[in-house]
Write an enzyme that holds these catalytic residues in place. Structure first.
Site, short mmCIF file in Angstrom:
data_model
loop_
_atom_site.label_atom_id
_atom_site.label_comp_id
_atom_site.label_asym_id
_atom_site.label_seq_id
_atom_site.Cartn_x
_atom_site.Cartn_y
_atom_site.Cartn_z
N SER A 272 -7.59 5.45 -0.30
CA SER A 272 -7.71 4.22 -1.07
C SER A 272 -9.18 3.79 -1.12
O SER A 272 -9.88 3.82 -0.11
CB SER A 272 -6.88 3.11 -0.43
OG SER A 272 -5.52 3.47 -0.36
N ASP B 255 0.82 -1.22 0.00
CA ASP B 255 0.00 0.00 0.00
C ASP B 255 0.85 1.26 0.00
O ASP B 255 0.35 2.35 -0.24
CB ASP B 255 -0.93 -0.01 1.23
CG ASP B 255 -2.08 0.97 1.10
OD1 ASP B 255 -2.54 1.22 -0.04
OD2 ASP B 255 -2.54 1.49 2.13
N GLN C 83 -4.62 -0.64 -7.59
CA GLN C 83 -5.40 0.12 -6.62
C GLN C 83 -6.04 1.32 -7.29
O GLN C 83 -5.42 1.99 -8.11
CB GLN C 83 -4.52 0.59 -5.47
CG GLN C 83 -5.29 1.29 -4.35
CD GLN C 83 -4.38 1.67 -3.19
OE1 GLN C 83 -3.92 2.81 -3.12
NE2 GLN C 83 -4.12 0.74 -2.28
#
Length: 303
Positions: free
Chosen positions: A233, A209, A283
């Site tokens: 996110s 991440d 993502q």
């Protein structure tokens, strides 16, 4: 060589990913404040994967996960992970993981596991970049600059985290220039840990991440640290291709094919230093430039 700080933060991270089992399919995890206002997304992905792995009755490794972030997580409260054993087939198993906090679902994920098999193989070639030892570590932010930043940002920028990062093309996030939407970052856990592949997958899920969504801001000369920029996110996907160790150097090669409608998409490929493609990521996240800092503060992702 490890520093006293890394000797503390690495065991803390391993403990963070080792959840308390409440029932057969129910787990509880704690949070660690790393300088973000809310729970770091990689922490929730890593903990959810750890919980799912703990329900496997046969030796099957995770090969993919797909997750959605629904609500900001409270750092001060535990997170309960509920596992649904959706399917255990002849070769594959599927788990659905729901993360609950204060009685509300904040995150859910599906993960698939497969028993080890051998077949045909191919992969894309790793980019040609300098070796990690040939890249200087990121210098600390000058004290006079740090003093002007919000407390949470100061903690984030000054932290001694469990992972070491070496940027192939460093970027000043406080005064970001406009540049093409791609980057390469070497990273590794700053201390050796055990050999369990389940632990290394959870550690990689946690680290995946970092730097991913930020790549989508590069062409626009903006960053998370600017007070009028909102970022959060929305989802996260990951595929595990080949064995690896999170405590050895890995190259994160990231690009962003599109930003539109206040959403940015970023994709990543993770290689070991021998050039083997060990994992891939994707993502999408909120990237919104608003009128002023007061308006930006209304989004849970920002202070």
């Amino acid at each position: 060589m490890t520093s006293p700080a890394s000797e503390q933060v690495v065991p803390e991270l391993v403990e963070l990913l080792s959840l308390e089992r409440l029932e057969d399919n129910l787990f509880r995890g704690q949070s660690r404040d790393i300088g973000t206002k809310y729970v770091f997304g990689g922490q929730v992905v890593g903990q959810a994967l750890s919980a799912a792995q703990a329900t496997m009755v046969e030796p099957r490794g995770a090969h993919s996960l797909h997750a959605y972030f629904l609500r900001a997580g409270d750092i001060a409260a535990p997170i309960v992970y509920q596992i649904d054993r959706t399917r255990d087939g002849g070769s594959f198993s599927v788990r659905r993981i729901t993360a609950i906090q204060h009685g509300e679902v904040i995150f859910f994920m599906a993960a698939s596991f497969q028993q080890e098999e051998q077949s045909v193989e191919h992969q894309l070639t790793m980019p040609e970049v300098p070796k990690p030892e040939d890249i200087e570590p990121t210098p600390p932010v000058p004290e006079h600059v740090m003093a002007t930043l919000p407390t949470k940002v100061q903690r984030w920028l000054s932290r001694q985290g469990p992972f070491e990062f070496r940027h192939v093309y460093p970027r000043d996030e406080l005064n970001p220039p406009k540049r093409p939407p791609y980057q390469q970052v070497w990273f590794r856990l700053s201390e050796r840990v055990g050999d369990a592949p389940e632990l290394h997958r959870a550690l990689l899920a946690y680290a995946s991440d970092f730097h991913l969504l930020g790549t989508a801001t590069f062409p626009h000369g903006i960053s998370y640290y600017q007070p009028n920029v909102q970022m959060a996110s929305l989802d996260h996907a990951m595929w595990f291709h080949r064995p690896f160790r999170a405590d050895e150097w890995l190259l994160y090669s990231i690009d962003s094919p599109s930003v539109q409608s206040s959403r940015g998409l970023a994709r990543g490929q993770i290689f070991d230093r021998d050039g083997r493609l060990v994992a891939s990521t994707a993502q999408e996240g909120l990237i919104r430039v608003v009128r002023d800092a007061a308006a930006a503060a209304q989004v849970p992702a920002k202070e």
